[in-house]
Design a protein around this motif. Structure first.
Motif, PDB file in Angstrom:
ATOM      1  N   UNK A   1       0.753  -1.066  -0.042  1.00 25.01           N
ATOM      2  CA  UNK A   1       0.247   0.095  -0.023  1.00 25.01           C
ATOM      3  C   UNK A   1       0.835   1.145  -0.177  1.00 25.01           C
ATOM      4  N   UNK A   2       1.957   1.327   0.543  1.00 23.49           N
ATOM      5  CA  UNK A   2       2.980   2.408   0.617  1.00 23.49           C
ATOM      6  C   UNK A   2       3.600   2.683  -0.520  1.00 23.49           C
ATOM      7  N   UNK A   3       3.505   1.736  -1.284  1.00 15.98           N
ATOM      8  CA  UNK A   3       4.606   1.721  -2.653  1.00 15.98           C
ATOM      9  C   UNK A   3       4.232   3.331  -3.407  1.00 15.98           C
ATOM     10  N   UNK A   4       3.055   3.479  -3.706  1.00 23.23           N
ATOM     11  CA  UNK A   4       2.786   4.779  -4.425  1.00 23.23           C
ATOM     12  C   UNK A   4       3.258   5.977  -3.768  1.00 23.23           C
ATOM     13  N   UNK A   5       3.161   6.037  -2.269  1.00 18.72           N
ATOM     14  CA  UNK A   5       3.590   7.156  -1.634  1.00 18.72           C
ATOM     15  C   UNK A   5       5.051   7.250  -1.534  1.00 18.72           C
ATOM     16  N   UNK A   6       5.949   6.078  -1.392  1.00 15.19           N
ATOM     17  CA  UNK A   6       7.276   6.084  -1.438  1.00 15.19           C
ATOM     18  C   UNK A   6       7.695   6.536  -2.783  1.00 15.19           C
ATOM     19  N   UNK A   7       7.129   6.103  -4.128  1.00 16.45           N
ATOM     20  CA  UNK A   7       7.620   6.380  -5.278  1.00 16.45           C
ATOM     21  C   UNK A   7       7.379   7.975  -5.493  1.00 16.45           C
ATOM     22  N   UNK A   8       6.240   8.491  -5.032  1.00 16.04           N
ATOM     23  CA  UNK A   8       5.835   9.742  -5.225  1.00 16.04           C
ATOM     24  C   UNK A   8       7.033  10.620  -4.545  1.00 16.04           C
ATOM     25  N   UNK A   9       7.315  10.193  -3.254  1.00 16.67           N
ATOM     26  CA  UNK A   9       8.398  11.117  -2.253  1.00 16.67           C
ATOM     27  C   UNK A   9       9.698  11.076  -2.866  1.00 16.67           C
ATOM     28  N   UNK A  10      10.140   9.846  -3.512  1.00 16.22           N
ATOM     29  CA  UNK A  10      11.362   9.696  -3.790  1.00 16.22           C
ATOM     30  C   UNK A  10      11.530  10.350  -5.319  1.00 16.22           C
ATOM     31  N   UNK A  11      10.349  10.436  -6.159  1.00 17.33           N
ATOM     32  CA  UNK A  11      10.829  10.695  -7.479  1.00 17.33           C
ATOM     33  C   UNK A  11      11.438  11.982  -7.730  1.00 17.33           C
ATOM     34  N   UNK A  12      11.136  13.134  -7.104  1.00 19.50           N
ATOM     35  CA  UNK A  12      11.865  14.271  -7.306  1.00 19.50           C
ATOM     36  C   UNK A  12      13.314  14.171  -7.235  1.00 19.50           C
ATOM     37  N   UNK A  13      13.726  13.201  -6.287  1.00 22.71           N
ATOM     38  CA  UNK A  13      15.037  13.186  -6.121  1.00 22.71           C
ATOM     39  C   UNK A  13      16.022  12.255  -7.043  1.00 22.71           C
ATOM     40  N   UNK A  14      15.424  11.735  -8.031  1.00 21.82           N
ATOM     41  CA  UNK A  14      16.124  10.867  -8.928  1.00 21.82           C
ATOM     42  C   UNK A  14      16.214  11.490 -10.159  1.00 21.82           C
TER      43      UNK A  14
END
Lengths: 312, 130, 559
Positions: free
Chosen positions: A27-40
């Motif tokens: 369930x947390x996957x989308x949030x994690x991805x959303x949060x790290x995306x700007x830093x990639x």
């Protein structure tokens, strides 16, 4: 998210947990991805592929040591096949890389292909993002054996390396069809064995073909167990990366890659819309029976499921 | 669904890997993702690998008699790093009196010679169920 | 054995018997299992007759004892002149503790010594190395220097007893320590007898205590062959070992085939160096396992002797009959010992030991009942030694040569194992030989599969192991285990540090430098290693130099 904050600071345990979340797609996957995306988007991603037995793990190990000497942080993702029958996997690439385990600037993760629910490419691309966001500068993604995952890796990686060895003969013939063509760099590892010349001759067919970007694939001989040819290979990897940046290919390919990612994400989410709902899984199973009995065609069945999921 | 991940590790110099490999294969056949470290790992390397691989369990195997030192070091490092969500089990040539001490150290199960593979698989399935 | 006509008649009558007498019996009382197999999962028929070995030719297949092809044994009188050497593999803790154990065993009738080293020693590390953590003296004795070696054999006359040393990666160094220890007892190298295991190929294949990559390892081994044949003529410079292959989980046939393939590889390597096969082949010895299945084991030893003789004579062109001899040591199977109801192991070991004796072994180690827990206690090891003495003096099995020769079953099994061994030789050849095959993980994969199958069959009760999966007792039986000196490691390290302070440091360094140059070149390294030992360089320092020159081996990834 606290987990993401920690991983952005380079905390390996947090990164490892985030990877599991993305791999399991909980369930947390989308949030994690959303949060790290700007830093990639800062890392150089290098795909390594080729037949089993060519020494890919040893090569990655040697390259990782070389890039550590050049003060780069190195992430490694080693992908091995998941058994389609049991869902289990034996992941043994760390055997080769033991002495890097305690290096602060190295993070190694073993992955099974888990050939279900979205496929390898989705999870691999996501896991690479975690390594990227945590500050790894050179990220190696190594795939095992032959199959679709090689081609998937080429879509994700900036630089694709195909590893060969002398004496494979027939395997090379079989590979010519697709896998060799993805290589930006073709490595002949175990080059201390007999038959290097004929391997190179076979590869020349591919090497002569320029890529759409204008890059001409290059070959490199290595003996990874003895660190021979590794410095040159690392130089070549950097040369290719520079080429991508200077020619603008990195940018144009970036758009292509985004398109691929969005496509993959889209199909994964459509898939989830159906499979997140138990009643629809029941309906899915009914439709499978109907398709098997030729009472309905698979396309109409898919349309029906999407309708029930409120999408169509 | 969360996949169960287990690190099978051989600390120290002991090269007898028959048991470790048989257990790794049995867990694989039971649907587990097994990460095998290979031989000659230090306790520090084992714990670090367990962290990076985010495993649910570590299985330690040692037949040389050095288990009291090596397994204890693994447990000490885990404690030092505040890791309490990884279950540790072990197997090897281990006298009964050491079994008690190992359990006091926090090792969840000791699978001695003759343990049926199913017992080991069931134990790990229970972890997955938690 | 009967004539061809008789065989046809036997086959015909057997078929009739199957349709009548046997059928009636099976109808009334079916057999206990659908299929009967050996410990190695090889199928076994109900009955064997001459029909099962139709092309049996006595002189081709068996010959007479002491004559080609040596199937019935390498000695014309076998145990009627001299019993096998009772050689108990032992070592633990400090050199002092192990020395006391040797004296205890000799006092109780042991006739040869066999040294077990601890893991740091097996990997060529001194006890103060980081990788040695927790390993001191645990599964063998720690030997870091000449000083330790001298204490180990203190008060034991090295010209009177033969010594076997289970050492592989660092074998040249440990052997040099023994030679110098004897020298300092006043005994020249031409008088000492014994064996160094020195079999690196099976380390890559099974036991994994390797140090260097294959190429330099093979060079070191050939160096010892060359040096031994000139300077230490009574010494067996290699003990080509199937024991560890079996312990890693192989079948009996795999043990047989892989061990012999390793043996051929050593012969090839030595011939390539230009050594005369008849110079070194008589000093090659073997080491096999004795597992639970009595007949399978006996057939294995007989097949081994026959194959070795044939290959040495016909493939490698050896002319000296001594080169054709396969002489071997046997140890009962450690992996067959159970932690459950450990006293039962006494019985298992007795049966395994009988197999070795009926198979014509030259020396024998019998495991102690407590070894599924730790290195053995004095009491347990004495019972194991007494087991051999009872077999030798009471059972009668040592009174005649190859008593099972001519048994339809045993001859059939011997032939079949020989055939299957040759099938493996072909496969290995196709992979490019032993070293390419092991680098590709061929042996490791074959063994891992057999090990897994063995465990599965045990778990599924297709194989019954008393006390483990049948006749299980809930309450564990307690036995008293060995007590080691808790201060042992400290004492050992003190000695090591003192040695480093007191020795002539310059001379030590000079000897190590000279060894380094020799290793980088092509000279035989043995004389240089002996100089290092004489200059009190430690095991770790000497192997360290070789590690620097040769690099270290890393195993392929195989499950």
């Amino acid at each position: 998210m606290e987990l993401v904050e920690r991983l952005l600071r380079g905390d390996k345990r947090a990164a490892a947990k985030a990877i599991s979340i993305l791999e399991d797609y909980d369930k947390k996957a989308a949030d994690v991805l959303g949060a790290i995306y700007p830093h990639t988007g800062k890392a150089h991603i290098i795909g390594i592929t080729g037949p089993t037995g060519t020494g890919k793990s040893t090569l990655v190990f040697a390259l990782a040591k070389e890039f550590r000497k050049r003060d780069k942080k190195v992430g490694i993702i080693a992908i091995d096949p998941t058994s389609p029958f049991t869902g289990g996997a034996l992941l043994g690439d760390r055997i080769r890389m033991g002495s890097l385990t305690l290096d602060e600037g190295v993070f190694i993760r073993s992955m099974g292909t888990r050939g279900h629910a979205g496929g390898t490419s989705r999870a691999t691309a996501d896991v690479i993002k975690v390594l990227d966001a945590m500050g790894m500068q050179k990220i190696f993604a190594e795939t095992a054996g032959a199959g679709q995952s090689e081609v998937d890796i080429a879509r994700i990686a900036h630089t694709s390396i195909v590893v060969e060895m002398p004496g494979l003969g027939d395997d090379i013939q079989a590979m010519k069809a697709g896998i060799l063509e993805i290589g930006d760099i073709l490595v002949v590892n175990k080059a201390d064995l007999d038959g290097v010349d004929s391997t190179l001759a076979n590869l020349s067919l591919v090497v002569d073909r320029e890529k759409p970007s204008g890059w001409k694939p290059r070959t490199q001989l290595t003996v990874a167990t003895e660190d021979k040819g590794i410095t040159d290979l690392a130089d070549l990897i950097e040369e290719h990366y520079d080429f991508l940046k200077q020619s603008g290919t990195l940018e144009t390919e970036g758009v292509e890659r985004a398109k691929e990612e969005l496509r993959a994400a889209l199909s994964h989410h459509l898939f989830l819309r159906v499979f997140e709902r138990p009643e629809l899984i029941g309906e899915f199973n009914n439709l499978v029976q109907m398709v098997a009995k030729k009472e309905m065609d698979p396309h109409s069945a898919a349309e029906k499921l999407l309708g029930l999921a409120g999408i169509a | 669904m969360a996949k169960l991940r287990v690190l099978v590790a051989k600390p120290g110099l002991d090269g007898h890997d028959r048991g470790a490999k048989v257990v790794a294969r049995a867990l694989r056949d039971a649907g587990v993702e097994v990460i095998y470290t290979g031989l000659h790992q230090t306790p520090e390397q084992i714990v670090e690998a367990a962290i990076q691989e985010d495993v649910d369990a570590i299985g330690l195997s040692c037949l040389s008699g050095a288990h009291m030192t090596l397994f204890k070091t693994v447990m000490d490092i885990l404690k030092e790093k505040g890791i309490d969500d990884i279950v540790v089990t072990c197997g090897g040539i281990i006298p009964d009196e050491d079994v008690t001490k190992l359990k006091e150290m926090g090792i969840a199960a000791v699978f001695g010679p003759g343990t049926p593979l199913q017992t080991i698989v069931d134990f790990h399935r229970k972890i997955a169920g938690k | 054995m009967p004539e061809e006509g008789d065989i046809k008649e036997i086959a015909k009558r057997k078929r009739e018997w199957e349709g009548s007498t046997l059928k009636r019996s099976l109808d009334a009382l079916p057999e206990r299992r659908k299929a009967f197999t050996t410990t190695s999962s090889a199928p076994i028929d109900r009955l064997y007759t001459p029909d099962d070995t139709p092309d049996f030719d006595y002189f081709k297949k068996l010959g007479l004892p002491g004559e080609y092809p040596f199937t019935r044994g390498v000695h014309p009188t076998l145990y009627r002149s001299k019993l096998w050497t009772m050689r108990m593999f032992s070592g633990f803790g400090t050199a002092e503790e192990t020395n006391a154990r040797y004296k205890y065993l000799l006092e109780h009738g042991e006739t040869g010594l066999s040294v077990a080293f601890d893991f740091p020693t097996l990997y060529g590390y001194d006890t103060d190395h980081t990788m040695a953590r927790g390993e001191f003296g645990k599964c063998g004795v720690a030997i870091s220097s000449l000083k330790d070696m001298e204490i180990l054999f203190g008060g034991i006359p090295l010209d009177k007893i033969s010594t076997s040393m289970t050492i592989n990666g660092p074998a040249p160094v440990v052997w040099a320590m023994y030679i110098v220890a004897a020298e300092r007892q006043g005994i020249p190298s031409t008088k000492i007898r014994g064996t160094i295991q020195n079999d690196i190929l099976k380390e890559y294949i099974a036991q994994k205590s390797y140090i260097f990559p294959p190429e330099p390892s093979m060079r070191l081994i050939v160096d010892t062959f060359e040096f031994g044949s000139k300077e230490v003529p009574l010494w067996n410079t290699v003990s080509i070992s199937g024991y560890h292959i079996r312990e890693a989980g192989s079948t009996a046939v795999q043990e047989l085939a892989f061990t012999l393939a390793d043996g051929f590889e050593y012969v090839r390597a030595a011939k390539e160096r230009g050594l005369d096969v008849d110079e070194f082949a008589p000093r090659l010895s073997f080491f096999f396992n004795a597992h639970n299945d009595l007949f399978e084991e006996i057939a294995k030893y007989r097949a081994a002797r026959r194959i070795w003789a044939r290959e040495l004579k016909e493939t490698f062109g050896a002319k000296n009959p001594r080169s054709w001899w396969m002489r071997f040591h046997t140890q009962t199977a450690g992996c067959a010992l159970t932690a459950q109801q450990p006293e039962n192991n006494i019985v298992r070991v007795a049966i395994q030991a009988i197999a070795a004796v009926l198979g014509g072994t030259q020396s024998l180690h019998t495991n102690s009942m407590d070894e599924a827990y730790a290195v053995p206690s004095a009491k347990a090891v004495k019972i194991a030694l007494r087991t051999q003495q009872i077999i030798a003096h009471e059972s009668g099995v040592a009174n005649t040569i190859d008593p099972l020769g001519g048994s339809y079953f045993v001859e059939y099994l011997t032939d079949r194992m020989e055939e299957e061994a040759y099938e493996y030789f072909d496969k290995i050849e196709k992979l490019g030989g032993v070293i390419p095959a092991l680098e590709k993980g061929f042996f490791q994969r074959e063994i891992a599969r057999a090990a897994y199958r063995y465990q599965k069959e045990t778990d599924d009760k297709e194989r019954i192991i008393v006390g483990v999966n049948e006749f299980v007792e809930k309450k564990p039986i307690k036995i008293a285990l060995i007590d080691m000196d808790p201060e042992g490691e400290r004492k050992h390290l003190e000695r090591l540090n003192r040695l480093k302070k007191e020795r002539d440091q310059k001379e030590t360094e000079r000897s190590l430098d000279r060894l380094k140059k020799a290793a980088e070149g092509e000279e035989n390294v043995m004389p240089f290693i002996l100089d290092c030992v004489r200059a009190h360089a430690t095991l770790g320092e000497t192997c360290g130099v070789l590690r620097e020159v040769f690099g270290e081996y890393r195993e392929p990834i195989i499950y």
